[in-house]
Scaffold this motif. Structure first.
Motif, PDB file in Angstrom:
ATOM      1  N   LEU A  57       0.838  -1.189   0.000  1.00 28.36           N
ATOM      2  CA  LEU A  57       0.000   0.000   0.000  1.00 28.36           C
ATOM      3  C   LEU A  57       0.876   1.243   0.000  1.00 28.36           C
ATOM      4  O   LEU A  57       1.950   1.255   0.610  1.00 28.36           O
ATOM      5  CB  LEU A  57      -0.924   0.030   1.219  1.00 28.36           C
ATOM      6  CG  LEU A  57      -2.018  -1.033   1.282  1.00 28.36           C
ATOM      7  CD1 LEU A  57      -2.807  -0.890   2.582  1.00 28.36           C
ATOM      8  CD2 LEU A  57      -2.950  -0.957   0.081  1.00 28.36           C
ATOM      9  N   SER A  58       0.415   2.292  -0.658  1.00 30.57           N
ATOM     10  CA  SER A  58       1.169   3.545  -0.713  1.00 30.57           C
ATOM     11  C   SER A  58       1.089   4.272   0.621  1.00 30.57           C
ATOM     12  O   SER A  58       0.178   4.042   1.428  1.00 30.57           O
ATOM     13  CB  SER A  58       0.619   4.438  -1.820  1.00 30.57           C
ATOM     14  OG  SER A  58      -0.681   4.887  -1.472  1.00 30.57           O
ATOM     15  N   ASP A  59       2.019   5.176   0.827  1.00 28.75           N
ATOM     16  CA  ASP A  59       2.006   5.989   2.045  1.00 28.75           C
ATOM     17  C   ASP A  59       0.710   6.771   2.168  1.00 28.75           C
ATOM     18  O   ASP A  59       0.157   6.894   3.257  1.00 28.75           O
ATOM     19  CB  ASP A  59       3.199   6.949   2.069  1.00 28.75           C
ATOM     20  CG  ASP A  59       4.525   6.234   2.268  1.00 28.75           C
ATOM     21  OD1 ASP A  59       4.532   5.056   2.681  1.00 28.75           O
ATOM     22  OD2 ASP A  59       5.578   6.864   2.002  1.00 28.75           O
ATOM     23  N   SER A  60       0.210   7.309   1.052  1.00 33.04           N
ATOM     24  CA  SER A  60      -1.024   8.099   1.105  1.00 33.04           C
ATOM     25  C   SER A  60      -2.223   7.237   1.486  1.00 33.04           C
ATOM     26  O   SER A  60      -3.104   7.690   2.228  1.00 33.04           O
ATOM     27  CB  SER A  60      -1.278   8.818  -0.223  1.00 33.04           C
ATOM     28  OG  SER A  60      -1.458   7.898  -1.272  1.00 33.04           O
ATOM     29  N   GLU A  61      -2.256   5.979   1.024  1.00 30.06           N
ATOM     30  CA  GLU A  61      -3.337   5.072   1.436  1.00 30.06           C
ATOM     31  C   GLU A  61      -3.257   4.776   2.925  1.00 30.06           C
ATOM     32  O   GLU A  61      -4.276   4.758   3.616  1.00 30.06           O
ATOM     33  CB  GLU A  61      -3.261   3.755   0.666  1.00 30.06           C
ATOM     34  CG  GLU A  61      -3.788   3.814  -0.734  1.00 30.06           C
ATOM     35  CD  GLU A  61      -3.715   2.465  -1.410  1.00 30.06           C
ATOM     36  OE1 GLU A  61      -4.783   1.867  -1.638  1.00 30.06           O
ATOM     37  OE2 GLU A  61      -2.580   2.021  -1.697  1.00 30.06           O
ATOM     38  N   VAL A  62      -2.055   4.537   3.413  1.00 29.43           N
ATOM     39  CA  VAL A  62      -1.871   4.230   4.835  1.00 29.43           C
ATOM     40  C   VAL A  62      -2.300   5.413   5.698  1.00 29.43           C
ATOM     41  O   VAL A  62      -2.970   5.241   6.711  1.00 29.43           O
ATOM     42  CB  VAL A  62      -0.413   3.806   5.119  1.00 29.43           C
ATOM     43  CG1 VAL A  62      -0.161   3.658   6.610  1.00 29.43           C
ATOM     44  CG2 VAL A  62      -0.089   2.504   4.387  1.00 29.43           C
ATOM     45  N   VAL A  63      -1.962   6.628   5.286  1.00 33.16           N
ATOM     46  CA  VAL A  63      -2.378   7.826   6.021  1.00 33.16           C
ATOM     47  C   VAL A  63      -3.902   7.939   6.021  1.00 33.16           C
ATOM     48  O   VAL A  63      -4.519   8.223   7.052  1.00 33.16           O
ATOM     49  CB  VAL A  63      -1.726   9.096   5.429  1.00 33.16           C
ATOM     50  CG1 VAL A  63      -2.361  10.351   5.990  1.00 33.16           C
ATOM     51  CG2 VAL A  63      -0.222   9.087   5.699  1.00 33.16           C
ATOM     52  N   ARG A  64      -4.529   7.697   4.881  1.00 32.16           N
ATOM     53  CA  ARG A  64      -5.993   7.766   4.779  1.00 32.16           C
ATOM     54  C   ARG A  64      -6.635   6.723   5.692  1.00 32.16           C
ATOM     55  O   ARG A  64      -7.602   7.007   6.402  1.00 32.16           O
ATOM     56  CB  ARG A  64      -6.414   7.563   3.324  1.00 32.16           C
ATOM     57  CG  ARG A  64      -7.873   7.742   3.066  1.00 32.16           C
ATOM     58  CD  ARG A  64      -8.263   7.797   1.588  1.00 32.16           C
ATOM     59  NE  ARG A  64      -7.625   6.790   0.743  1.00 32.16           N
ATOM     60  CZ  ARG A  64      -6.682   7.052  -0.160  1.00 32.16           C
ATOM     61  NH1 ARG A  64      -6.243   8.280  -0.330  1.00 32.16           N
ATOM     62  NH2 ARG A  64      -6.179   6.083  -0.894  1.00 32.16           N
TER      63      ARG A  64
END
Length: 89
Positions: A57-64
Motif C-alpha cells: 500500500l502507498s504511504d497516502s493510502e496508509v495515512v488515509r
C-alpha cells in the motif's frame, strides 16, 4: 457492528474498498487489520495508533486508513471489547 465472515476474522466495518477486521487467534495487543484489493496494513491501537505492518500500500493510502481508524476508534474499541470478551487469553 461486527460482521462474521468466519469466526477467525470478524469484520468491524467496510469503508469503500477497505475492510477493517480482527484475527481472533492472534496476539492480545489491541490492533486492527485493513485489507483492500491492492494490499493490506496492520495498525496497533494501543498504547497509540501506529503502523505495525504494510503490504503493498502507498504511504497516502496508509495515512488515509489511519485517519479512518482515528475517526472510528470508539467503534473499533467497542467491537474489540465485545468480540474478545468471551475468549480466554
Amino acid at each position: 457492528m461486527i460482521l462474521y465472515t468466519g469466526f477467525a476474522m470478524p469484520t468491524v466495518f467496510i469503508e469503500g474498498s477497505y475492510r477493517f477486521y480482527f484475527f481472533s487467534r492472534e496476539e492480545s495487543r489491541k490492533h486492527i487489520h485493513v485489507s483492500c484489493p491492492d494490499g493490506e496494513v496492520k495498525f496497533w491501537i494501543e498504547p497509540k495508533i501506529e503502523v505495525a505492518k504494510i503490504i503493498n500500500l502507498s504511504d497516502s493510502e496508509v495515512v488515509r486508513i489511519q485517519k479512518t481508524i482515528e475517526s472510528r476508534l470508539e467503534e473499533i474499541n467497542e467491537s474489540w471489547n465485545k468480540h474478545f470478551a468471551h475468549q480466554v487469553r
